[in-house]
Design a protein around this motif. Structure first.
Motif, mmCIF file in Angstrom:
data_model
loop_
_atom_site.group_PDB
_atom_site.id
_atom_site.type_symbol
_atom_site.label_atom_id
_atom_site.label_comp_id
_atom_site.label_asym_id
_atom_site.label_seq_id
_atom_site.Cartn_x
_atom_site.Cartn_y
_atom_site.Cartn_z
ATOM 1 N N LYS A 131 34.411 -0.552 0.982
ATOM 2 C CA LYS A 131 35.710 0.373 0.998
ATOM 3 C C LYS A 131 34.718 1.507 1.267
ATOM 4 C CE LYS A 131 38.682 0.682 -2.370
ATOM 5 N NZ LYS A 131 39.465 0.693 -3.842
ATOM 6 N N GLN A 132 33.997 1.756 0.086
ATOM 7 C CA GLN A 132 33.715 3.293 0.382
ATOM 8 C C GLN A 132 32.938 4.035 1.490
ATOM 9 O OE1 GLN A 132 30.771 3.318 -3.376
ATOM 10 N NE2 GLN A 132 32.434 2.821 -4.878
ATOM 11 N N ASN A 142 46.163 3.619 3.145
ATOM 12 C CA ASN A 142 46.266 3.628 4.152
ATOM 13 C C ASN A 142 46.324 2.210 5.300
ATOM 14 O OD1 ASN A 142 45.826 4.568 6.817
ATOM 15 N ND2 ASN A 142 44.533 6.291 6.072
ATOM 16 N N VAL A 143 47.404 1.921 6.112
ATOM 17 C CA VAL A 143 47.638 0.735 6.818
ATOM 18 C C VAL A 143 47.038 1.572 7.947
ATOM 19 C CG1 VAL A 143 48.928 -0.404 4.887
ATOM 20 C CG2 VAL A 143 49.735 1.441 7.470
ATOM 21 N N LEU A 151 42.011 -0.255 5.539
ATOM 22 C CA LEU A 151 41.888 0.773 4.110
ATOM 23 C C LEU A 151 42.252 -0.430 3.113
ATOM 24 C CD1 LEU A 151 39.891 2.339 2.395
ATOM 25 C CD2 LEU A 151 41.559 3.976 1.820
ATOM 26 N N GLN A 152 43.761 -0.469 3.862
ATOM 27 C CA GLN A 152 44.742 -1.811 2.598
ATOM 28 C C GLN A 152 43.937 -2.837 2.871
ATOM 29 O OE1 GLN A 152 47.571 -1.067 0.586
ATOM 30 N NE2 GLN A 152 46.291 -2.990 0.203
ATOM 31 N N SER A 161 42.710 -4.263 -0.187
ATOM 32 C CA SER A 161 42.978 -6.039 -0.903
ATOM 33 C C SER A 161 42.030 -7.812 -0.727
ATOM 34 C CB SER A 161 43.788 -6.951 0.033
ATOM 35 O OG SER A 161 44.902 -6.394 0.641
ATOM 36 N N LEU A 162 40.611 -6.774 -0.178
ATOM 37 C CA LEU A 162 39.767 -8.155 -0.351
ATOM 38 C C LEU A 162 38.915 -8.247 -1.301
ATOM 39 C CD1 LEU A 162 37.928 -8.960 3.168
ATOM 40 C CD2 LEU A 162 38.693 -10.392 2.040
ATOM 41 N N GLU A 163 38.429 -6.623 -1.763
ATOM 42 C CA GLU A 163 38.314 -6.338 -2.960
ATOM 43 C C GLU A 163 38.681 -6.593 -4.058
ATOM 44 O OE1 GLU A 163 36.184 -2.669 -5.920
ATOM 45 O OE2 GLU A 163 37.941 -2.799 -3.712
#
Length: 195
Positions: free
Chosen positions: A79-80, A119-120, A163-164, A168-170
């Motif tokens: 994600k980062q 952000n999508v 990013l979304q 969501s997975l995280e």
């Protein structure tokens, strides 16, 4: 009525259960229980005693705790990395497009929304980030697949990376919280692993 539930669109609900009384022996690794429920069509349940639907599914999986924690760390790093890719692409595009004084003053008038939105927009990954994503998602696939031994590593990313979707997975692999996933392509990929 107090137990009624409804979902206006398709969604997956994930919750974790960490057994506190069942102590594993020295020969077995600690496992946690992933509980999931999802609907493939909008659904409203008003009476749980008479409810039956062909579009609502649920199940559970035992997941090794150490592998789940390790995967969550990798997803957090991913994600980062996605955020950094987005920042660098933003700075490149803003540097290549000079903004007039009028446009600058117009942007100052924009009032930020009260609730920040994740952000999508689809992210175009560089080679390093794409390889990192494939490794993480191959591990997600191996953990969630009904027959993990048959789970082969991914050669391409099976959903639109935003990013979304990565956030969501995280969240999905955070044992302290549950999460709800509604993004179309991510939803479809995850339920394909549950079958």
């Amino acid at each position: 009525e107090s137990r009624a539930a409804n979902a206006s669109k398709k969604e997956i609900n994930i919750q974790w259960y960490i057994p506190s009384l069942a102590k594993p022996s020295h020969h077995t690794e600690t496992k946690v229980l992933l509980l999931y429920a999802y609907n493939t069509k909008p659904v409203k349940i008003s009476n749980i005693k008479i409810f039956s639907s062909m579009s609502v599914f649920s199940g559970h999986l035992w997941i090794p705790l150490a592998r789940m924690i390790s995967l969550r760390e990798k997803l957090s790093n991913l994600k980062q990395q996605v955020e950094m890719v987005m920042q660098s692409s933003k700075s490149l595009s803003s540097a290549s497009e000079p903004t007039s004084f009028l446009e600058q003053s117009e942007t100052l008038k924009i009032i930020p929304s009260k609730k920040p939105q994740m952000n999508v927009a689809k992210v175009h990954l560089d080679e390093k980030t794409e390889e990192m994503a494939k490794r993480c998602l191959s591990e997600v696939k191996a953990l969630l697949s009904v027959v993990p031994a048959l789970s082969s590593p991914l050669t391409e990313i099976p959903f639109d990376v935003t990013l979304q979707s990565i956030a969501s997975l995280e969240e999905m692999f955070d044992p302290a919280n549950g999460c709800i996933i509604t993004e179309d392509s991510l939803f479809n990929w995850i339920i394909s692993l549950f079958h």
